[in-house]
Design a protein around this motif. Structure first.
Motif, short mmCIF file in Angstrom:
data_model
loop_
_atom_site.label_atom_id
_atom_site.label_comp_id
_atom_site.label_asym_id
_atom_site.label_seq_id
_atom_site.Cartn_x
_atom_site.Cartn_y
_atom_site.Cartn_z
N SER A 140 0.83 -1.20 0.14
CA SER A 140 0.01 -0.10 0.13
C SER A 140 1.10 1.36 -0.06
O SER A 140 1.94 1.29 0.42
N THR A 142 0.48 3.83 1.87
CA THR A 142 0.56 3.95 3.18
C THR A 142 2.06 3.30 3.74
O THR A 142 2.81 4.02 4.42
N THR A 146 5.43 5.38 4.86
CA THR A 146 5.87 5.09 6.28
C THR A 146 7.04 4.60 6.59
O THR A 146 8.03 4.77 7.25
N TYR A 173 -1.82 12.25 -0.93
CA TYR A 173 -1.48 11.30 0.45
C TYR A 173 0.01 11.38 0.71
O TYR A 173 0.62 11.63 1.58
N GLU A 177 2.21 13.45 3.82
CA GLU A 177 2.65 12.69 4.53
C GLU A 177 4.33 13.22 4.87
O GLU A 177 4.79 13.65 5.74
#
Length: 305
Positions: A140, A142, A146, A173, A177
Protein backbone atom coordinates in the motif's frame (compact mmCIF):
# COMPACT_ATOMS: atom_id res chain seq x y z
CA UNK A 1 -6.32 12.44 -20.53
CA UNK A 2 -9.41 13.00 -22.63
CA UNK A 3 -9.17 16.78 -22.28
CA UNK A 4 -5.45 16.68 -23.09
CA UNK A 5 -6.09 14.70 -26.29
CA UNK A 6 -8.90 17.04 -27.36
CA UNK A 7 -7.02 20.27 -26.71
CA UNK A 8 -3.78 19.03 -28.23
CA UNK A 9 -5.72 17.93 -31.32
CA UNK A 10 -7.08 21.48 -31.63
CA UNK A 11 -3.56 22.91 -31.25
CA UNK A 12 -2.05 20.52 -33.79
CA UNK A 13 -4.84 21.25 -36.27
CA UNK A 14 -4.01 24.97 -36.08
CA UNK A 15 -0.22 24.63 -36.06
CA UNK A 16 -0.05 21.90 -38.71
CA UNK A 17 3.40 20.64 -37.59
CA UNK A 18 5.47 18.37 -39.81
CA UNK A 19 6.41 16.25 -36.81
CA UNK A 20 5.37 15.87 -33.16
CA UNK A 21 8.22 14.98 -30.81
CA UNK A 22 7.24 13.33 -27.51
CA UNK A 23 9.46 12.29 -24.62
CA UNK A 24 8.89 9.56 -22.09
CA UNK A 25 5.97 7.60 -20.78
CA UNK A 26 3.68 9.84 -18.77
CA UNK A 27 -0.04 9.68 -19.40
CA UNK A 28 -0.02 13.35 -20.42
CA UNK A 29 2.26 12.42 -23.32
CA UNK A 30 -0.13 9.69 -24.43
CA UNK A 31 -2.69 12.41 -25.16
CA UNK A 32 -0.27 14.16 -27.51
CA UNK A 33 0.57 10.93 -29.31
CA UNK A 34 -3.09 9.99 -29.75
CA UNK A 35 -3.94 13.41 -31.18
CA UNK A 36 -1.04 13.33 -33.64
CA UNK A 37 -1.86 9.77 -34.70
CA UNK A 38 -5.48 10.57 -35.58
CA UNK A 39 -4.48 13.78 -37.41
CA UNK A 40 -1.92 11.90 -39.52
CA UNK A 41 1.12 13.73 -38.14
CA UNK A 42 4.35 11.70 -37.83
CA UNK A 43 5.59 11.15 -34.29
CA UNK A 44 9.15 10.92 -32.97
CA UNK A 45 9.40 9.26 -29.56
CA UNK A 46 12.32 9.76 -27.16
CA UNK A 47 13.13 7.18 -24.41
CA UNK A 48 11.19 4.28 -25.87
CA UNK A 49 12.10 0.63 -25.32
CA UNK A 50 12.66 0.99 -21.57
CA UNK A 51 10.99 -1.14 -18.93
CA UNK A 52 9.55 -0.01 -15.58
CA UNK A 53 7.40 -2.87 -14.36
CA UNK A 54 6.41 -1.12 -11.14
CA UNK A 55 4.49 1.66 -12.89
CA UNK A 56 1.66 1.82 -15.43
CA UNK A 57 3.94 4.19 -17.35
CA UNK A 58 5.45 0.98 -18.74
CA UNK A 59 2.33 0.18 -20.76
CA UNK A 60 1.94 3.79 -21.86
CA UNK A 61 5.53 3.88 -23.13
CA UNK A 62 5.02 0.78 -25.29
CA UNK A 63 1.69 2.12 -26.58
CA UNK A 64 3.41 5.33 -27.70
CA UNK A 65 6.05 3.23 -29.44
CA UNK A 66 3.41 1.62 -31.64
CA UNK A 67 2.03 5.06 -32.58
CA UNK A 68 5.46 6.51 -33.40
CA UNK A 69 7.40 6.64 -36.65
CA UNK A 70 10.87 7.55 -35.37
CA UNK A 71 12.43 6.24 -32.18
CA UNK A 72 15.30 7.77 -30.21
CA UNK A 73 16.30 5.43 -27.41
CA UNK A 74 18.84 5.84 -24.62
CA UNK A 75 20.78 2.56 -24.75
CA UNK A 76 21.55 -0.39 -27.03
CA UNK A 77 19.37 -2.76 -24.97
CA UNK A 78 16.40 -0.46 -25.52
CA UNK A 79 17.14 -0.24 -29.24
CA UNK A 80 16.97 -4.04 -29.47
CA UNK A 81 13.71 -4.10 -27.52
CA UNK A 82 12.05 -1.63 -29.90
CA UNK A 83 12.96 -3.85 -32.83
CA UNK A 84 11.63 -6.81 -30.83
CA UNK A 85 8.35 -4.86 -30.55
CA UNK A 86 8.14 -4.80 -34.34
CA UNK A 87 9.69 -1.44 -35.14
CA UNK A 88 11.75 -1.28 -38.32
CA UNK A 89 15.50 -1.08 -37.52
CA UNK A 90 15.97 1.87 -39.88
CA UNK A 91 13.62 3.95 -37.70
CA UNK A 92 15.29 3.15 -34.35
CA UNK A 93 18.32 5.14 -33.17
CA UNK A 94 20.43 4.73 -30.03
CA UNK A 95 21.34 8.31 -29.09
CA UNK A 96 21.70 8.22 -25.29
CA UNK A 97 19.67 10.22 -22.76
CA UNK A 98 18.89 13.92 -23.11
CA UNK A 99 19.40 14.24 -19.36
CA UNK A 100 23.14 13.63 -19.84
CA UNK A 101 23.25 16.52 -22.34
CA UNK A 102 21.66 18.78 -19.77
CA UNK A 103 24.16 17.77 -17.07
CA UNK A 104 27.08 18.63 -19.33
CA UNK A 105 25.73 22.03 -20.29
CA UNK A 106 23.79 23.35 -17.29
CA UNK A 107 25.07 26.43 -15.47
CA UNK A 108 26.70 25.43 -12.19
CA UNK A 109 25.59 26.96 -8.89
CA UNK A 110 27.48 27.29 -5.64
CA UNK A 111 26.30 25.66 -2.41
CA UNK A 112 25.43 29.10 -1.01
CA UNK A 113 23.39 29.98 -4.11
CA UNK A 114 21.47 26.74 -3.77
CA UNK A 115 20.89 27.28 -0.06
CA UNK A 116 19.37 30.67 -0.88
CA UNK A 117 16.94 28.99 -3.30
CA UNK A 118 16.14 26.02 -1.06
CA UNK A 119 15.65 28.15 2.05
CA UNK A 120 17.72 26.13 4.54
CA UNK A 121 21.42 25.54 5.15
CA UNK A 122 22.69 22.67 3.03
CA UNK A 123 24.89 20.92 5.55
CA UNK A 124 26.29 17.43 5.20
CA UNK A 125 25.01 14.80 5.09
CA UNK A 126 22.75 16.10 2.29
CA UNK A 127 20.01 13.67 1.25
CA UNK A 128 18.02 14.46 -1.91
CA UNK A 129 14.72 12.55 -1.88
CA UNK A 130 12.20 12.09 -4.69
CA UNK A 131 9.42 9.57 -4.16
CA UNK A 132 6.35 9.02 -6.34
CA UNK A 133 3.38 6.67 -5.97
CA UNK A 134 4.14 3.16 -7.18
CA UNK A 135 1.20 2.54 -9.48
CA UNK A 136 1.84 -1.22 -9.73
CA UNK A 137 2.79 -2.44 -6.29
CA UNK A 138 1.77 -5.16 -3.86
CA UNK A 139 2.42 -2.73 -0.99
CA UNK A 140 0.00 0.00 0.00
CA UNK A 141 1.04 3.60 -0.46
CA UNK A 142 0.68 4.04 3.29
CA UNK A 143 3.24 1.32 3.95
CA UNK A 144 5.70 2.64 1.37
CA UNK A 145 5.81 6.24 2.63
CA UNK A 146 5.77 5.17 6.30
CA UNK A 147 8.76 2.86 5.80
CA UNK A 148 10.71 5.55 3.95
CA UNK A 149 10.09 8.31 6.50
CA UNK A 150 10.85 5.98 9.41
CA UNK A 151 14.24 5.23 7.84
CA UNK A 152 15.00 8.90 7.17
CA UNK A 153 14.10 9.80 10.76
CA UNK A 154 17.13 7.80 11.87
CA UNK A 155 19.50 10.33 10.25
CA UNK A 156 18.93 13.06 12.80
CA UNK A 157 21.75 15.35 11.67
CA UNK A 158 21.18 15.07 7.93
CA UNK A 159 19.82 17.84 5.72
CA UNK A 160 16.92 16.34 3.76
CA UNK A 161 15.50 18.01 0.64
CA UNK A 162 12.33 16.48 -0.82
CA UNK A 163 11.23 17.29 -4.36
CA UNK A 164 7.62 17.38 -5.50
CA UNK A 165 5.48 14.29 -5.93
CA UNK A 166 4.15 13.68 -9.44
CA UNK A 167 0.44 13.60 -10.23
CA UNK A 168 -0.06 9.83 -10.21
CA UNK A 169 -3.01 8.42 -8.22
CA UNK A 170 -2.35 8.82 -4.50
CA UNK A 171 0.11 11.71 -4.84
CA UNK A 172 -1.78 13.92 -2.38
CA UNK A 173 -1.40 11.41 0.44
CA UNK A 174 2.34 11.05 -0.21
CA UNK A 175 2.77 14.81 -0.40
CA UNK A 176 0.82 15.37 2.85
CA UNK A 177 2.89 12.79 4.75
CA UNK A 178 6.14 14.35 3.55
CA UNK A 179 4.88 17.81 4.51
CA UNK A 180 4.16 16.65 8.08
CA UNK A 181 7.59 15.00 8.28
CA UNK A 182 9.28 18.23 7.15
CA UNK A 183 7.41 20.39 9.66
CA UNK A 184 8.88 18.43 12.57
CA UNK A 185 12.41 19.65 11.69
CA UNK A 186 12.03 22.75 9.49
CA UNK A 187 15.67 23.84 9.85
CA UNK A 188 16.96 20.58 8.37
CA UNK A 189 14.12 19.40 6.15
CA UNK A 190 12.29 21.03 3.27
CA UNK A 191 9.84 20.08 0.52
CA UNK A 192 9.98 21.91 -2.82
CA UNK A 193 7.16 21.08 -5.21
CA UNK A 194 8.87 22.66 -8.21
CA UNK A 195 12.64 23.15 -7.99
CA UNK A 196 13.20 23.55 -11.71
CA UNK A 197 15.79 21.70 -13.74
CA UNK A 198 18.75 23.98 -13.00
CA UNK A 199 18.23 23.96 -9.24
CA UNK A 200 17.45 20.25 -9.08
CA UNK A 201 20.47 19.06 -11.05
CA UNK A 202 22.83 21.38 -9.18
CA UNK A 203 21.41 20.09 -5.91
CA UNK A 204 21.96 16.54 -7.13
CA UNK A 205 25.57 17.45 -7.96
CA UNK A 206 26.34 18.30 -4.32
CA UNK A 207 24.09 15.68 -2.68
CA UNK A 208 25.68 12.91 -0.65
CA UNK A 209 22.94 10.48 -1.66
CA UNK A 210 19.94 10.52 -4.02
CA UNK A 211 17.05 8.52 -2.54
CA UNK A 212 13.65 7.42 -3.84
CA UNK A 213 12.10 5.84 -6.91
CA UNK A 214 12.60 8.44 -9.64
CA UNK A 215 14.30 7.81 -12.98
CA UNK A 216 16.69 10.67 -12.21
CA UNK A 217 18.39 8.43 -9.67
CA UNK A 218 18.90 5.85 -12.41
CA UNK A 219 19.94 8.10 -15.32
CA UNK A 220 21.39 11.39 -14.07
CA UNK A 221 22.81 10.64 -10.60
CA UNK A 222 25.32 7.99 -11.79
CA UNK A 223 26.63 10.39 -14.43
CA UNK A 224 27.42 12.80 -11.58
CA UNK A 225 29.07 9.98 -9.56
CA UNK A 226 26.47 10.44 -6.79
CA UNK A 227 25.19 7.32 -4.97
CA UNK A 228 21.57 6.34 -5.53
CA UNK A 229 19.24 4.42 -3.21
CA UNK A 230 16.53 3.10 -5.53
CA UNK A 231 13.56 1.93 -3.45
CA UNK A 232 10.83 -0.47 -4.48
CA UNK A 233 9.75 -1.70 -7.91
CA UNK A 234 8.87 1.51 -9.74
CA UNK A 235 12.09 1.49 -11.79
CA UNK A 236 12.37 -2.29 -12.15
CA UNK A 237 13.69 -3.12 -15.62
CA UNK A 238 15.85 -0.05 -16.20
CA UNK A 239 19.59 -0.46 -16.75
CA UNK A 240 21.60 0.06 -13.56
CA UNK A 241 24.99 1.67 -12.99
CA UNK A 242 27.31 0.32 -10.28
CA UNK A 243 26.58 3.32 -8.06
CA UNK A 244 22.95 2.28 -7.46
CA UNK A 245 21.76 0.35 -4.40
CA UNK A 246 18.37 -1.32 -4.79
CA UNK A 247 16.25 -2.02 -1.73
CA UNK A 248 12.65 -2.68 -0.72
CA UNK A 249 10.29 -0.28 1.05
CA UNK A 250 11.54 -1.53 4.42
CA UNK A 251 12.88 0.98 6.93
CA UNK A 252 15.67 -1.39 7.93
CA UNK A 253 16.76 -1.98 4.33
CA UNK A 254 16.58 1.72 3.48
CA UNK A 255 18.58 2.67 6.56
CA UNK A 256 21.27 0.10 5.78
CA UNK A 257 21.40 1.24 2.15
CA UNK A 258 21.89 4.89 3.15
CA UNK A 259 24.64 3.96 5.59
CA UNK A 260 26.36 1.99 2.83
CA UNK A 261 26.02 4.82 0.32
CA UNK A 262 27.58 7.29 2.78
CA UNK A 263 30.60 5.06 3.37
CA UNK A 264 34.01 6.01 1.88
CA UNK A 265 34.21 2.72 0.00
CA UNK A 266 30.89 3.26 -1.77
CA UNK A 267 31.78 6.85 -2.64
CA UNK A 268 35.00 5.56 -4.18
CA UNK A 269 32.96 3.03 -6.16
CA UNK A 270 30.73 5.84 -7.45
CA UNK A 271 33.73 7.84 -8.70
CA UNK A 272 34.56 4.93 -11.00
CA UNK A 273 30.98 4.60 -12.29
CA UNK A 274 30.20 5.20 -15.96
CA UNK A 275 26.78 6.13 -17.30
CA UNK A 276 24.61 3.49 -18.97
CA UNK A 277 22.85 6.24 -20.93
CA UNK A 278 25.48 7.73 -23.21
CA UNK A 279 27.97 10.55 -22.87
CA UNK A 280 26.17 13.52 -24.39
CA UNK A 281 25.48 15.01 -27.84
CA UNK A 282 22.03 13.42 -27.77
CA UNK A 283 20.13 16.53 -28.87
CA UNK A 284 22.39 17.07 -31.88
CA UNK A 285 22.05 13.41 -32.88
CA UNK A 286 18.26 13.63 -32.72
CA UNK A 287 18.17 16.88 -34.71
CA UNK A 288 20.51 15.56 -37.41
CA UNK A 289 18.49 12.37 -37.80
CA UNK A 290 15.21 14.24 -38.13
CA UNK A 291 16.70 16.62 -40.71
CA UNK A 292 17.93 13.71 -42.82
CA UNK A 293 14.83 11.52 -42.59
CA UNK A 294 11.87 11.49 -44.95
CA UNK A 295 8.92 11.82 -42.58
CA UNK A 296 5.96 9.50 -43.07
CA UNK A 297 3.09 8.07 -41.08
CA UNK A 298 3.29 4.75 -42.90
CA UNK A 299 4.39 1.83 -40.71
CA UNK A 300 5.01 -1.84 -41.19
CA UNK A 301 5.36 -4.44 -38.44
CA UNK A 302 8.94 -5.65 -38.62
CA UNK A 303 9.01 -9.40 -38.02
CA UNK A 304 12.45 -10.18 -36.60
CA UNK A 305 12.22 -13.94 -36.72
Amino acid sequence: MGRATSRLADAFAKLKPDLVVVLGDRYEILGAAQAALILGIPIAHIHGGEVTTGAFDDSIRHAITKMSNLHFCAAEDYQRRLIQLGESPNTVFNVGALGIDVLLNIEKMTRDELASVIGIELQQELLLVTVHPTTRSELSMTTEITELLTALDHFAQATIVFTGVNADPGYKYVNDEISKFVLREPKRRVLHNALGQKNYLNLMRIADVVIGNSSSGIIEAPALHVPTINIGTRQDGRLRADSIIDCKFSHNEIRTAIETALSPSWKARCLATTSKYGSGNTANSIADTIKNTKLTTQKIFFDNF
